[in-house]
Motif scaffolding. Structure first.
Motif, PDB file in Angstrom:
ATOM      1  N   VAL A  27      17.533 -44.957  27.010  1.00  0.00           N
ATOM      2  CA  VAL A  27      17.988 -44.506  28.381  1.00  0.00           C
ATOM      3  C   VAL A  27      18.878 -43.483  28.640  1.00  0.00           C
ATOM      4  N   TRP A  28      20.140 -43.388  27.775  1.00  0.00           N
ATOM      5  CA  TRP A  28      20.968 -42.461  27.942  1.00  0.00           C
ATOM      6  C   TRP A  28      20.404 -40.622  27.060  1.00  0.00           C
ATOM      7  N   LEU A  31      18.502 -39.572  30.176  1.00  0.00           N
ATOM      8  CA  LEU A  31      18.725 -38.969  31.298  1.00  0.00           C
ATOM      9  C   LEU A  31      19.140 -37.973  30.846  1.00  0.00           C
ATOM     10  N   ALA A  35      18.999 -34.802  32.543  1.00  0.00           N
ATOM     11  CA  ALA A  35      20.100 -33.778  32.838  1.00  0.00           C
ATOM     12  C   ALA A  35      20.079 -31.671  32.109  1.00  0.00           C
TER      13      ALA A  35
END
Length: 436
Positions: A27-28, A31, A35
């Motif tokens: 997930v990181w 993300l 970003a």
């Protein structure tokens, strides 16, 4: 309500990462990739040099670009996060059993993805010819093998010594391991780590991306040794407390030998492992010599190469393919088809020369001498359309097809040469020869 309250989002994120460490890493990664993409678009949006029409086109492509970037996150962002995690756990050792178990699983993910991504990277980047020895002539910007072919077995065995040392220290409980065997396990990891360090030094001059996987292996090795030293100290402290509760233990402690004090003190393990690494290396090299390996293969593995940082050999200059000329590209096909005859020189670098190329260049030369106006028109046309077509020719089969398609033109050029030149074969033979 405070963000640190019962329903605070920070507490929830920590709980999610604790319960699902592997999913949270993915997930990181997604993300972080999103970003970066949004930040890049924001820079373009506020750039005064970017026109409004370009922004509209870029906005229309944004969903497609975003999907591609999310797909590429496992290949770029996730390995980066894995490397960060390995560095953090090397500095801040896992303490609980669960943390150590999660760390072992991450080690497996790092090694598995590292091996897969390394082969994938080598297959995508066709610049590295892993089977080409230093004395072989390559094409364009290709590089020779970073490790000598005849020493691959030696390097593989020394690397496996590191793998066995890691497996021994990681999956065998420390209370079941004799101290000397533990030190030998660390010595084996030293040998594997040394190969990783040499690999990083060797390839760092050309591609730092090839250092990512071995660098992570070094972090894993250092952390594993530190964890085992910490566990041993904790175990010795527990045993010391138990001995203090018994009577008559002071005499036993005074009678312990110096070897006991050294081996049972984890502080000395790194130094002892370094000393034992050399006889272990000698034994492994002796066994390898019995199976046909050279005794100096561990050194020549890195020096019997060219193009790399530790290379001691000088490779012959690469053959340059002049992509601006279809005949030169055609000369890069299969030898039995395009029939190269020799090496030539063009613009200061070597090119492969075949008869078709010599005939085409001789025809252009005589056209320039007899009809310079027509030559300028032909050259302008060829420079305009030849280069884009030549860039599509990336395989030997494509070069063979171009060679066959140009055969009628070759015969036409040859006919003109025999009609206009008294010594056409002499003109053909001197094409691309270096000027004296």
């Amino acid at each position: 309500m405070s963000i640190y309250g019962k329903r605070g989002w920070i507490i929830r994120l920590k709980w999610f990462h604790y319960r699902h460490p592997f999913l949270s890493m993915w997930v990181w990664a997604v993300l972080l990739g999103a970003a970066i993409l949004i930040f890049a678009y924001g820079v373009e949006l506020f750039d005064p040099n970017v026109r409004a029409a370009d922004l509209v086109d870029y906005t229309e492509l944004l969903p497609a670009v975003f999907m591609v970037y999310v797909f590429l996150c496992p290949f770029f962002i996730y390995p980066f996060l894995l490397s960060i995690r390995n560095m953090v756990t090397m500095l801040m050792l896992p303490q609980t059993k669960r943390d150590k178990k999660v760390t072992r699983i991450y080690d497996g993910i790092t090694i598995g993805l590292g091996v897969c991504y390394s082969f994938l990277y080598e297959s995508i980047v066709d610049q590295y010819i892993m089977k080409a020895q230093w004395w072989q002539r390559l094409w364009g910007t290709q590089l020779h093998q970073p490790v000598w072919t005849e020493s691959w077995v030696t390097i593989a065995v020394l690397s496996l010594a590191g793998v066995f040392g890691y497996l021994l220290l990681t999956f065998v409980p420390l209370h079941k391991l004799p101290p000397l065997l533990t030190v030998f396990g660390i010595a084996g990891m030293y040998l594997g780590t040394a190969q990783c360090i040499l690999w990083c030094i060797q390839v760092s001059a050309n591609d730092i991306g090839l250092c990512v996987f071995p660098a992570n292996c070094i972090l894993i090795a250092v952390r594993t040794i530190r964890v085992k030293m910490q566990e041993w100290r904790e175990m010795q402290e527990e045993e010391g407390r138990l001995e203090d509760s018994r009577e008559g233990q002071e005499g036993v402690r005074r009678n312990r030998s110096g070897w006991y004090r050294v081996l049972y003190n984890a502080t000395y393990w790194p130094l002892l492992a370094f000393l034992l690494m050399w006889p272990l290396l000698g034994v492994l090299l002796a066994l390898l010599v019995l199976f046909g390996q050279r005794p100096d293969a561990v050194i020549k593995a890195w020096t019997e190469t060219a193009d790399w940082r530790l290379s001691a050999q000088t490779a012959p200059p690469n053959v340059q393919i002049d992509e601006h000329y279809l005949c030169t590209v055609a000369a890069g096909g299969h030898k039995r088809v395009v029939k190269p005859i020799r090496m030539g020189k063009r613009h200061g670098h070597l090119v492969v020369v075949n008869r078709q190329l010599c005939i085409a260049n001789a025809f252009e030369q005589i056209l320039e001498e007899r009809m310079p106006g027509l030559h300028r028109i032909v050259r302008r046309f060829y420079d305009t359309y030849g280069f884009p077509v030549a860039r599509l020719i990336r395989t030997k089969i494509a070069a063979d097809v171009v060679y066959v398609l140009m055969k009628p033109l070759e015969w036409m050029f040859l006919t003109v040469l025999y009609l206009c030149d008294t010594k056409p074969e002499n003109r053909i033979a001197v094409q691309y020869l270096p000027k004296i």
